[in-house]
Design a protein around this motif. Structure first.
Motif, PDB file in Angstrom:
ATOM      1  N   VAL A 347       0.905  -1.586   0.049  1.00  0.00           N
ATOM      2  CA  VAL A 347       0.373   0.616   0.159  1.00  0.00           C
ATOM      3  C   VAL A 347       0.867   1.253  -0.159  1.00  0.00           C
ATOM      4  O   VAL A 347       0.396   2.162  -1.083  1.00  0.00           O
ATOM      5  CB  VAL A 347      -0.932  -0.194   1.367  1.00  0.00           C
ATOM      6  N   ARG A 348       1.897   1.279   0.680  1.00  0.00           N
ATOM      7  CA  ARG A 348       3.033   2.283   0.528  1.00  0.00           C
ATOM      8  C   ARG A 348       3.522   2.951  -0.430  1.00  0.00           C
ATOM      9  O   ARG A 348       3.730   3.774  -1.291  1.00  0.00           O
ATOM     10  CB  ARG A 348       3.647   2.269   2.048  1.00  0.00           C
ATOM     11  N   HIS A 349       4.049   1.917  -0.997  1.00  0.00           N
ATOM     12  CA  HIS A 349       4.759   1.591  -2.397  1.00  0.00           C
ATOM     13  C   HIS A 349       3.662   2.129  -3.695  1.00  0.00           C
ATOM     14  O   HIS A 349       4.288   2.775  -4.184  1.00  0.00           O
ATOM     15  CB  HIS A 349       5.155   0.097  -2.763  1.00  0.00           C
ATOM     16  N   LEU A 350       2.516   1.561  -3.615  1.00  0.00           N
ATOM     17  CA  LEU A 350       1.503   1.713  -4.590  1.00  0.00           C
ATOM     18  C   LEU A 350       1.135   3.458  -4.071  1.00  0.00           C
ATOM     19  O   LEU A 350       1.075   4.255  -5.467  1.00  0.00           O
ATOM     20  CB  LEU A 350       0.348   1.547  -4.577  1.00  0.00           C
ATOM     21  N   GLY A 351       1.601   3.946  -3.092  1.00  0.00           N
ATOM     22  CA  GLY A 351       0.531   5.641  -2.457  1.00  0.00           C
ATOM     23  C   GLY A 351       2.272   6.466  -3.343  1.00  0.00           C
ATOM     24  O   GLY A 351       1.123   7.648  -3.788  1.00  0.00           O
ATOM     25  N   ALA A 352       2.894   5.870  -3.028  1.00  0.00           N
ATOM     26  CA  ALA A 352       4.288   6.576  -4.056  1.00  0.00           C
ATOM     27  C   ALA A 352       4.474   6.788  -5.295  1.00  0.00           C
ATOM     28  O   ALA A 352       5.084   7.810  -5.862  1.00  0.00           O
ATOM     29  CB  ALA A 352       5.368   5.625  -2.913  1.00  0.00           C
ATOM     30  N   HIS A 353       3.381   5.709  -6.407  1.00  0.00           N
ATOM     31  CA  HIS A 353       2.748   5.784  -7.709  1.00  0.00           C
ATOM     32  C   HIS A 353       1.562   6.895  -7.872  1.00  0.00           C
ATOM     33  O   HIS A 353       1.313   6.304  -9.231  1.00  0.00           O
ATOM     34  CB  HIS A 353       3.096   4.551  -7.770  1.00  0.00           C
ATOM     35  N   GLY A 354       0.905   7.390  -6.611  1.00  0.00           N
ATOM     36  CA  GLY A 354      -0.607   7.707  -7.251  1.00  0.00           C
ATOM     37  C   GLY A 354      -1.601   6.957  -7.142  1.00  0.00           C
ATOM     38  O   GLY A 354      -2.240   7.309  -7.367  1.00  0.00           O
ATOM     39  N   ILE A 355      -1.060   5.673  -6.466  1.00  0.00           N
ATOM     40  CA  ILE A 355      -2.145   5.312  -6.422  1.00  0.00           C
ATOM     41  C   ILE A 355      -2.974   4.446  -4.935  1.00  0.00           C
ATOM     42  O   ILE A 355      -2.182   4.376  -4.941  1.00  0.00           O
ATOM     43  CB  ILE A 355      -2.159   3.713  -7.450  1.00  0.00           C
ATOM     44  N   GLU A 356      -3.579   4.685  -4.434  1.00  0.00           N
ATOM     45  CA  GLU A 356      -4.364   4.740  -3.412  1.00  0.00           C
ATOM     46  C   GLU A 356      -4.923   3.993  -2.731  1.00  0.00           C
ATOM     47  O   GLU A 356      -6.549   3.873  -3.560  1.00  0.00           O
ATOM     48  CB  GLU A 356      -5.178   6.182  -3.620  1.00  0.00           C
ATOM     49  N   VAL A 357      -4.828   3.719  -2.235  1.00  0.00           N
ATOM     50  CA  VAL A 357      -5.846   2.150  -1.464  1.00  0.00           C
ATOM     51  C   VAL A 357      -6.735   2.427  -0.107  1.00  0.00           C
ATOM     52  O   VAL A 357      -5.150   3.047   1.523  1.00  0.00           O
ATOM     53  CB  VAL A 357      -5.194   0.698  -1.532  1.00  0.00           C
ATOM     54  N   PRO A 358      -7.759   3.317  -0.051  1.00  0.00           N
ATOM     55  CA  PRO A 358      -7.672   4.004   1.186  1.00  0.00           C
ATOM     56  C   PRO A 358      -8.531   3.251   2.603  1.00  0.00           C
ATOM     57  O   PRO A 358      -8.446   3.792   3.660  1.00  0.00           O
ATOM     58  CB  PRO A 358      -9.129   5.051   0.721  1.00  0.00           C
ATOM     59  N   ARG A 359      -9.008   1.527   2.173  1.00  0.00           N
ATOM     60  CA  ARG A 359      -9.097   0.883   3.241  1.00  0.00           C
ATOM     61  C   ARG A 359      -8.364  -0.319   3.930  1.00  0.00           C
ATOM     62  O   ARG A 359      -6.644   0.222   3.328  1.00  0.00           O
ATOM     63  CB  ARG A 359     -10.139  -0.098   2.716  1.00  0.00           C
ATOM     64  N   ARG A 360      -8.075  -0.495   4.647  1.00  0.00           N
ATOM     65  CA  ARG A 360      -7.380  -0.742   5.966  1.00  0.00           C
ATOM     66  C   ARG A 360      -7.743  -1.999   6.187  1.00  0.00           C
ATOM     67  O   ARG A 360      -8.012  -3.155   6.045  1.00  0.00           O
ATOM     68  CB  ARG A 360      -7.273  -0.638   7.628  1.00  0.00           C
ATOM     69  N   THR A 361      -6.438  -2.319   5.169  1.00  0.00           N
ATOM     70  CA  THR A 361      -5.867  -3.846   4.231  1.00  0.00           C
ATOM     71  C   THR A 361      -5.957  -4.975   5.042  1.00  0.00           C
ATOM     72  O   THR A 361      -5.209  -4.658   6.227  1.00  0.00           O
ATOM     73  CB  THR A 361      -5.457  -4.027   2.772  1.00  0.00           C
ATOM     74  N   ASP A 362      -6.554  -5.631   6.043  1.00  0.00           N
ATOM     75  CA  ASP A 362      -6.482  -7.231   6.499  1.00  0.00           C
ATOM     76  C   ASP A 362      -6.710  -8.189   6.110  1.00  0.00           C
ATOM     77  O   ASP A 362      -7.165  -9.208   4.740  1.00  0.00           O
ATOM     78  CB  ASP A 362      -7.390  -7.284   7.695  1.00  0.00           C
ATOM     79  N   GLY A 363      -5.217  -9.088   6.060  1.00  0.00           N
ATOM     80  CA  GLY A 363      -5.901 -11.412   5.279  1.00  0.00           C
ATOM     81  C   GLY A 363      -4.684 -10.751   4.089  1.00  0.00           C
ATOM     82  O   GLY A 363      -3.759 -10.059   5.073  1.00  0.00           O
ATOM     83  N   LEU A 364      -4.672 -11.401   3.332  1.00  0.00           N
ATOM     84  CA  LEU A 364      -3.823 -12.484   2.108  1.00  0.00           C
ATOM     85  C   LEU A 364      -4.005 -11.163   1.236  1.00  0.00           C
ATOM     86  O   LEU A 364      -3.459 -11.086   0.582  1.00  0.00           O
ATOM     87  CB  LEU A 364      -3.977 -13.316   1.854  1.00  0.00           C
TER      88      LEU A 364
END
Length: 431
Positions: A347-364
């Motif tokens: 999620v952090r690396h995606l955010g650095a490239h402008g791709i946002e994942v807003p939800r708090r992800t849990d699981g696989l």
């Protein structure tokens, strides 16, 4: 061969005979109701009733203005599909093998014959204590052949073909398959960061849904988990429908980074809480523990009677020994931290490239919404050596925003950085 008969039962029987003989192959359209009624010299309502019985039996299906056709075996998307070639597997949905215990060591003892109790007493005692922490009413504990088996048996115990079932949208692939194979209609309930949306669940129940299947945490595919506030809202909605069957699939229980929040209100008469061991002991251990109300447990037990369809006692004893092993408990703690860290890393690396994942992800898995069609994105990533699952496979509503599901269970830091860059490039090229 012409369809024959003068009663609904005879007409339906004639069609079934021809389907069984191959004279009416899958996909064959049946004659319009009015036309067949005129041909047979019977009221159109008699033909309509015959067709309704065929649909209820799964022999035929209605396609609205397309009429009624002979049913085919549904072609279902499956979890855990193998990835060929040298592609990095971010698609299978599997846990990390390094974070699973040694099953064979635990299974090297025990021989059982017919006549033993269907549920291992020690495993039942462990499960009773585990469920008692989250369930504040009387219940019985049973063991099934995994969570999908439990859900299917519970639905079949209480529902009939054609009944409406409220499910999450996007939805676990196996749940989609269960509905289609058993002839249930799905009422999609959109999922946001906090789980099922209460307004959408209310609409599904008002439309006649007779059951709800929900994932309280580590939702597959989105990774969403219920908050305590959202769970309270869903309980309030369900409280107005006490006759509805509520099934909670808590598949990630032992290694989830989130707390369990119950959506089943005290007024619900028929309910079940299902906890599979596949994500933290091993997918091939086809075992799930089920806490259910007395009536549902009795109906489920009748479908798991000792000597016919009971769950292997060897498997049950293996699960029991693993759950009671302090070393396995420590492994679960490691898995919980590792899975959360790997998802957060992506999620952090995606955010650095402008791709946002807003939800708090849990699981696989991580659910990544896109501004472009998911199919060409998946194909382009495959050509670059990355295997992911297209989001449309999990969606009931095709108008929802395109997405991909990425399994992060074995993701390394270099892979997370490289994949985020590749995905950003592919999305830019597709825009």
């Amino acid at each position: 061969m012409p369809i024959t008969g003068t009663t609904a039962a005879e007409i339906a029987g004639s069609v079934r005979d021809q389907v069984a003989s191959g004279a009416l192959p899958p996909g064959t359209p049946l004659p319009p109701v009015r036309a067949l009624g005129a041909e047979l010299g019977v009221n159109r309502n008699t033909v309509a009733l015959a067709y309704r019985r065929l649909v209820e039996a799964g022999v035929a299906q209605t396609r609205g203005r397309g009429g009624t056709v002979v049913s085919a075996v549904p072609q279902l998307a499956r979890e855990g599909v193998g990835v060929g070639g040298a592609a990095v597997d971010l698609a299978s949905g599997n846990p990390d093998p390094e974070l699973l215990p040694d099953i064979l060591t635990a299974a090297r003892r025990g021989r059982y014959l017919y006549g033993v109790p269907a549920v291992d007493p020690a495993l039942a005692a462990w499960a009773d204590a585990d469920f008692a922490e989250d369930v504040d009413r009387p219940f019985r504990t049973l063991v099934t052949h995994g969570a999908v088996d439990a859900t299917e048996r519970l639905l079949n115990a209480h529902l009939t073909r054609g009944d409406l079932v409220a499910v999450e949208d996007p939805c676990f692939l196996a749940s989609i398959g269960t509905l289609r194979l058993n002839g249930y209609r799905g009422a999609p309930v959109p999922v946001d960061d906090a789980g099922m949306r209460p307004d959408a669940l209310r609409a599904a129940l008002d439309s006649g849904a007779r059951a709800v299947v929900a994932t309280p945490r580590a939702h597959n595919p989105t990774g969403a988990s219920l908050t305590s506030e959202r769970a309270a809202e869903l309980r309030a909605v369900l409280a107005g429908h006490p006759q509805v069957l509520v099934i909670e699939d808590d598949h990630f229980s032992a290694v989830s980074a989130r707390s369990y929040h119950r959506i089943t209100p005290a007024s619900t008469a028929r309910w079940a809480l299902v906890r599979s061991v596949s994500k933290f002991l091993g997918p091939d251990l086809r075992v799930a523990l089920v806490a259910a109300d007395t009536q549902s447990a009795a109906r489920l037990e009748a479908r798991l009677s000792a000597g016919t369809t009971w769950v292997s006692r060897l498997l049950q004893d293996t699960v029991r020994d693993l759950l009671l092993d302090p070393a396995v408990h420590d492994l679960h703690e490691r898995a919980r931290e590792s899975y959360a860290a790997r998802a957060d890393l992506l999620v952090r690396h995606l955010g650095a490239h402008g791709i946002e994942v807003p939800r708090r992800t849990d699981g696989l898995n991580v659910w990544i919404e896109l501004g472009v069609d998911d199919r060409p994105v998946v194909d382009a990533l495959a050509r670059r050596g990355w295997a992911v699952r297209p989001g449309h496979l999990f969606l009931h509503d095709p108008s929802r925003r395109p997405a991909i599901r990425v399994t992060t269970s074995t993701l390394t830091a270099p892979q997370a950085e490289a994949f985020a860059a590749e995905l950003a490039a592919v999305v830019a090229e597709s825009s």
